[in-house]
Write an enzyme that holds these catalytic residues in place. Structure first.
Site, short mmCIF file in Angstrom:
data_model
loop_
_atom_site.label_atom_id
_atom_site.label_comp_id
_atom_site.label_asym_id
_atom_site.label_seq_id
_atom_site.Cartn_x
_atom_site.Cartn_y
_atom_site.Cartn_z
N TYR A 207 0.83 -1.20 0.00
CA TYR A 207 0.00 0.00 0.00
C TYR A 207 0.87 1.25 0.00
O TYR A 207 0.56 2.23 -0.68
CB TYR A 207 -0.93 0.02 1.22
CG TYR A 207 -1.96 1.11 1.15
CD1 TYR A 207 -3.18 0.89 0.52
CD2 TYR A 207 -1.69 2.39 1.65
CE1 TYR A 207 -4.11 1.90 0.41
CE2 TYR A 207 -2.62 3.41 1.54
CZ TYR A 207 -3.84 3.17 0.93
OH TYR A 207 -4.75 4.17 0.81
N ARG B 110 -14.18 14.61 -33.45
CA ARG B 110 -13.53 15.70 -32.72
C ARG B 110 -14.02 17.00 -33.33
O ARG B 110 -13.33 17.66 -34.08
CB ARG B 110 -12.00 15.61 -32.78
CG ARG B 110 -11.40 14.41 -32.11
CD ARG B 110 -11.08 14.55 -30.64
NE ARG B 110 -12.17 14.36 -29.71
CZ ARG B 110 -11.99 13.96 -28.44
NH1 ARG B 110 -10.80 13.67 -27.98
NH2 ARG B 110 -13.00 13.87 -27.62
N LYS C 107 -0.63 7.39 -23.48
CA LYS C 107 -0.27 7.71 -24.87
C LYS C 107 1.23 7.46 -25.06
O LYS C 107 1.65 6.32 -25.19
CB LYS C 107 -0.62 9.16 -25.18
CG LYS C 107 -2.11 9.41 -25.42
CD LYS C 107 -2.89 9.55 -24.15
CE LYS C 107 -4.27 10.15 -24.38
NZ LYS C 107 -5.05 10.14 -23.12
#
Ligand code: F0G
Length: 462
Positions: free
Chosen positions: A78, A388, A264
């Site tokens: 964690y 777009r 990306k």
């Protein structure tokens, strides 16, 4: 016979294929049914009904064997996972930022940055909007102002750096509102909504000079920074002998921090981060990340995800990788230009953008030409693309639609996923749709979500 001399040298993929994912072929009848069931929105198609998926380059990249091996080294503690420290080292080494906060993806970083830095009424100038970036700025009470050069709004203008910032526009905003109202300027590399257009280092340096004078920070949206560096290497005077890695580092050095969607450029399926140089901003952001993402040493990611990202960052700045990556996009774009299809030029870094207003001059922008064209391309061949244009642009605070100058269909190329033969098949489909374009009708929106409507809106043919 005259001796043939070979002058042209092609790029080829600097990798070989070790594993494949089989694709499903569909019939025209199946595709007609699927697109109608999806409300003519390619986001709502089932992936298994798609043949070649050009919806996005986000999280759709192929990881290398080194990255897959890295997954096995995930330390899923964690707190204090060793993969966090590997990632921190990579971010310092390749980007040069001092402090790192991992986030589940780019918009997680945008949320935290906007909450830490923007006060209601602040102005955030940027080189063209991006959907999630602007929305987080607005949700924090900020107002986005577009300061990209005018050439960026013209799909046929051949300016080599259409991502550049118009410094006169920035100066006018400073004059009108005062520097104190501008917490930072948001600079994107290879500007997505402009068609993957780069910003020049010369322009960024000039912006730095101007903003330093006024004490305004620069925050980089470094989502596609290595692709931008490739264009600088190819086009900007004085950079042809510099490596992508060196150019990336130089870009980052001119800024005060960055948000990153690592899905990306950084070649992973999930992940992002916020990186800053200012300790005070870091401390506030580190506190805030625990509310929205997770502890500051994992920020919503598994340890293995951070390991894959650290390796992906290094692979992303390789010159060979980038020449093939952008080379493939340019290959597709040039084929479409040869076929007479109107696309944004120069060809962008992460995809080819079709100018839907020029492709479908008979469809009014209020009838969503790019959305209609994306649906038509899918129906023709199972190639999934993305709108777009006016749908993505959404509505202003007063409820009116934004009507962007650019009304585009994006053919986004995932990294290291498809071959040249796929590019040929895509071209043939678009050519076919182009020759039948007069039959394509506009759409009517029948369901509209309040935020980022393009993801879930539904349409019907007019
Ligand atoms: N900034 C830019 C320039 C982007 O292109 C994206 C995502 C983000 C920020 C947000 O990052 O998705 O990781 O939360 N673009 C994707 C696309 C969705 O398809 O262009 P995210």
């Amino acid at each position: 016979m005259a001796k043939k001399t070979i002058t042209k040298r092609s790029w080829a993929e600097p990798f070989k294929i070790k594993m494949v994912e089989l694709l499903k072929m569909t019939t025209p009848e199946q595709r007609l049914k699927s697109i109608a069931a999806a409300g003519y929105n390619t986001f709502l198609l089932k992936s298994e009904d798609v043949y070649i998926d050009l919806l996005t380059d986000s999280g759709t990249n192929a990881m290398s064997d080194r990255q897959w091996a890295g997954l096995m080294l995930g330390d899923e503690a964690y707190a204090g996972s060793r993969n966090y420290y590997h990632l921190e080292t990579a971010v310092k080494k390749f980007y040069g930022y001092k402090y790192l906060i991992p986030t589940h993806q780019g918009r997680g970083a945008e949320n935290i940055l906007s909450k830490c830095m923007i006060k209601p009424g602040d102005i955030i100038p940027g080189n063209m909007y991006f959907t999630t970036t602007r929305l987080h700025q607005e949700l924090a009470g900020g107002i986005f102002e577009d300061v990209i050069i005018d050439e960026a709004h013209d799909s046929f203008n051949l300016h080599p750096f259409k991502g550049n910032i118009d410094l006169n526009k920035v100066e006018a905003i400073i004059k009108k509102h005062g520097a104190a109202k501008i917490p930072y300027i948001c600079v994107a590399t290879t500007v997505n909504m402009a068609g993957g257009q780069p910003i020049a280092l010369e322009n960024l340096k000039a912006l730095r000079k101007l903003t330093e004078k006024h004490g305004i920070k620069i925050i980089l949206d470094m989502t596609r920074v290595a692709e931008n560096a490739y264009f600088i290497q190819q086009r900007e005077k004085g950079y042809s002998n510099k490596s992508i890695a060196a150019i990336v580092k130089e870009i980052c050095s001119l800024t005060d921090g960055a948000t990153m969607s690592a899905k990306k450029d950084a070649l992973v399926n999930i992940g992002g981060f916020l990186a800053v140089n200012d300790k005070k901003v870091f401390e506030e952001a580190r506190n805030m990340v625990v509310i929205y993402e997770g502890l500051h040493t994992y920020g919503g990611l598994a340890g293995r995800d951070m390991e894959a990202m650290a390796i992906g960052i290094e692979e992303s700045v390789s010159d060979d990788h980038m020449a093939a990556r952008v080379g493939q996009v340019i290959y597709l774009g040039e084929k479409l230009i040869d076929a007479g299809v109107p696309i944004v030029q120069p060809i962008g870094g992460h995809g080819v953008f079709i100018d839907a207003k020029k492709f479908l001059p008979h469809v009014k922008q209020a009838q969503f030409p790019a959305q209609a064209l994306a649906a038509a391309i899918y129906t023709d061949s199972g190639v999934r693309t993305m709108e777009r244009g006016v749908v993505s642009a959404g509505r202003k605070a007063n409820g009116e639609n934004y009507f962007p100058k650019l009304e585009l269909v994006r053919l986004t190329i995932p990294r290291r996923v498809y071959t040249q033969a796929h590019m040929d098949v895509i071209t043939e489909s678009i050519e076919h749709v182009y020759s039948n374009r007069k039959k394509i009708k506009g759409l009517q929106m029948i369901y509209e979500p309040k935020y980022l409507r393009f993801f879930q809106a539904r349409f019907k043919p007019i």
